[in-house]
Design a protein around this motif. Structure first.
Motif, PDB file in Angstrom:
ATOM      1  N   ALA A 229      46.104  34.215 -32.507  1.00  0.00           N
ATOM      2  CA  ALA A 229      46.335  34.404 -33.945  1.00  0.00           C
ATOM      3  C   ALA A 229      45.450  33.461 -34.761  1.00  0.00           C
ATOM      4  O   ALA A 229      45.065  33.771 -35.878  1.00  0.00           O
ATOM      5  N   HIS A 230      45.135  32.304 -34.177  1.00  0.00           N
ATOM      6  CA  HIS A 230      44.259  31.340 -34.861  1.00  0.00           C
ATOM      7  C   HIS A 230      42.793  31.566 -34.504  1.00  0.00           C
ATOM      8  O   HIS A 230      41.954  30.746 -34.867  1.00  0.00           O
ATOM      9  N   LYS A 231      42.502  32.611 -33.745  1.00  0.00           N
ATOM     10  CA  LYS A 231      41.151  32.901 -33.239  1.00  0.00           C
ATOM     11  C   LYS A 231      40.602  31.710 -32.449  1.00  0.00           C
ATOM     12  O   LYS A 231      39.427  31.356 -32.532  1.00  0.00           O
ATOM     13  N   LYS A 232      41.477  31.080 -31.683  1.00  0.00           N
ATOM     14  CA  LYS A 232      41.053  29.892 -30.956  1.00  0.00           C
ATOM     15  C   LYS A 232      41.377  29.943 -29.463  1.00  0.00           C
ATOM     16  O   LYS A 232      41.433  28.908 -28.802  1.00  0.00           O
ATOM     17  N   LEU A 233      41.604  31.160 -28.941  1.00  0.00           N
ATOM     18  CA  LEU A 233      41.776  31.239 -27.490  1.00  0.00           C
ATOM     19  C   LEU A 233      40.417  31.584 -26.891  1.00  0.00           C
ATOM     20  O   LEU A 233      39.998  32.731 -26.878  1.00  0.00           O
ATOM     21  N   TRP A 234      39.735  30.558 -26.404  1.00  0.00           N
ATOM     22  CA  TRP A 234      38.362  30.742 -25.934  1.00  0.00           C
ATOM     23  C   TRP A 234      38.274  30.683 -24.405  1.00  0.00           C
ATOM     24  O   TRP A 234      37.205  30.861 -23.839  1.00  0.00           O
TER      25      TRP A 234
END
Ligand code: GLO
Ligand code: MG
Length: 344
Positions: A229-234
């Motif tokens: 949701a935070h566009k931070k699962l890398w």
């Protein structure tokens, strides 16, 4: 639809030593592992800095880059990419009290040196991800470090990586404990918060490991979802873990198939992989395995992931919505379980 790419680290196939017993299998050379990884369908290798450049403390910067360049040629020759480089800030005597948060200034400088060398190695290997598993960034004796100061030191460490190379991204891999007792960055929530204290939050994200979420008493799919949701699962480290015990790194799905299903579902539904992210595995060969079957855990984890992808694709969303509309969550639970069991 994204076809997922898989990655694995050379440490995932190992000799079987644990805290209570010695090695039980012969060592396999790095090149043999790489060859086998390719054969079983792996796309990329995860590296610690010293997986790529062993004995790197004894080498200068130019020598380290040259060695990493040779490793790049080797993986290229097998058609494999490098996913990330992680400074191994827990094995060296300089990191016995942690890396960035060590109480020794000299040791903190060593941690920064290793982090910068990891960046050099990553560039040689053609990747732009630095993973920080903050293994010893916490305490054994709680009064030994101040959590506010320690948080600042972590931020300084991350900032120094961001400054050293503007093309690098930092992926923090949270874990609540082991080898330390209390970690300064135990969950994905802490990762997201820490990212916002750094000099360039857009280049700091997370890598979520199933077992680490379970060790924190949290749900891995929800941890992943919050980061997405935070566009931070890398990055992810899929594996499994039997509740709050020692860190087990079991094959994906081996303990909790429903949880594994939900992890695959959240990754698939929310575009994980669309920006080149890998399905990373962090699974360890069981100590009881014979040498000739010491890759089975990787093959099984990939196979279970793919089987669960089919379960996600055939999960009847209309049925789910019907149960939600009726607020009949007993029926939804039963449908999910019978779907996983293959009941028509
Ligand atoms: C241990 C961690 C470890 C890291 C690896 C990459 O608990 O999961 O295996 O993932 O060192 O940083
Ligand atoms: Mg891991």
């Amino acid at each position: 639809m994204t076809k997922f790419k898989f990655s694995v680290g050379p440490w995932n196939v190992h000799e079987g030593e644990d805290a209570f017993g010695p090695a039980v299998r012969e060592s396999i050379s790095f090149e043999d592992k790489v060859k086998k990884f390719k054969e079983i369908g792996i796309d990329a290798i995860q590296f610690h800095d010293d997986d790529a450049v062993p004995e790197m403390n004894d080498l200068n910067e130019a020598q380290i880059k040259a060695r990493a360049g040779e490793v790049k040629k080797l993986i290229d020759s097998y058609g494999l990419a490098a996913e990330f480089v992680a400074p191994r800030l827990w094995m060296d005597p300089h990191t016995s009290d942690g890396g960035f948060t060590s109480n020794s200034k000299e040791d903190r400088e060593f941690a920064i040196w290793r982090a910068h060398r990891s960046v050099d190695i990553a560039k040689e290997l053609g990747c732009n991800r630095i993973v920080l598993w903050l293994a010893r960034e916490g305490t054994l004796s709680q009064e030994s470090k101040d959590p506010v100061e320690a948080t600042k030191l972590l931020v300084d460490g991350i900032n120094s990586i961001l400054k050293y190379d503007p093309s690098m991204r930092v992926l923090i891999e949270p874990k609540p404990n082991e080898p330390i007792d209390r970690s300064f960055c135990p969950t994905i929530g802490h990762v997201l918060a820490l990212a916002h204290l750094t000099s360039d939050p857009s280049r700091v994200g997370g890598l979520l490991e199933t077992a680490h979420a379970v060790l924190a008493g949290l749900d891995p799919a929800i941890e992943m979802g919050v980061a997405l949701a935070h566009k931070k699962l890398w990055g992810v480290h899929l594996n499994d873990q039997n509740s709050i015990r020692y860190d087990q790194d079991k094959s994906f799905g081996a303990e909790n198939l429903r949880s594994a299903f939900n992890q695959v579902m959240v990754l698939k539904r929310h575009g994980y992989g669309n920006n080149g992210e890998y399905i990373g595995l962090d699974v360890k060969t069981m100590r009881t395995q014979k040498l000739e079957v010491s890759y089975a855990h990787i093959e099984n984890s990939m196979a279970i992931f793919k089987l669960l992808e089919k379960k996600v694709d055939t999960f009847d969303l209309a049925k789910r919505d019907e149960f939600i509309a009726k607020r009949d969550y007993e029926a939804l639970d039963y449908y999910t379980l019978s779907h996983l069991l293959g009941v028509k």
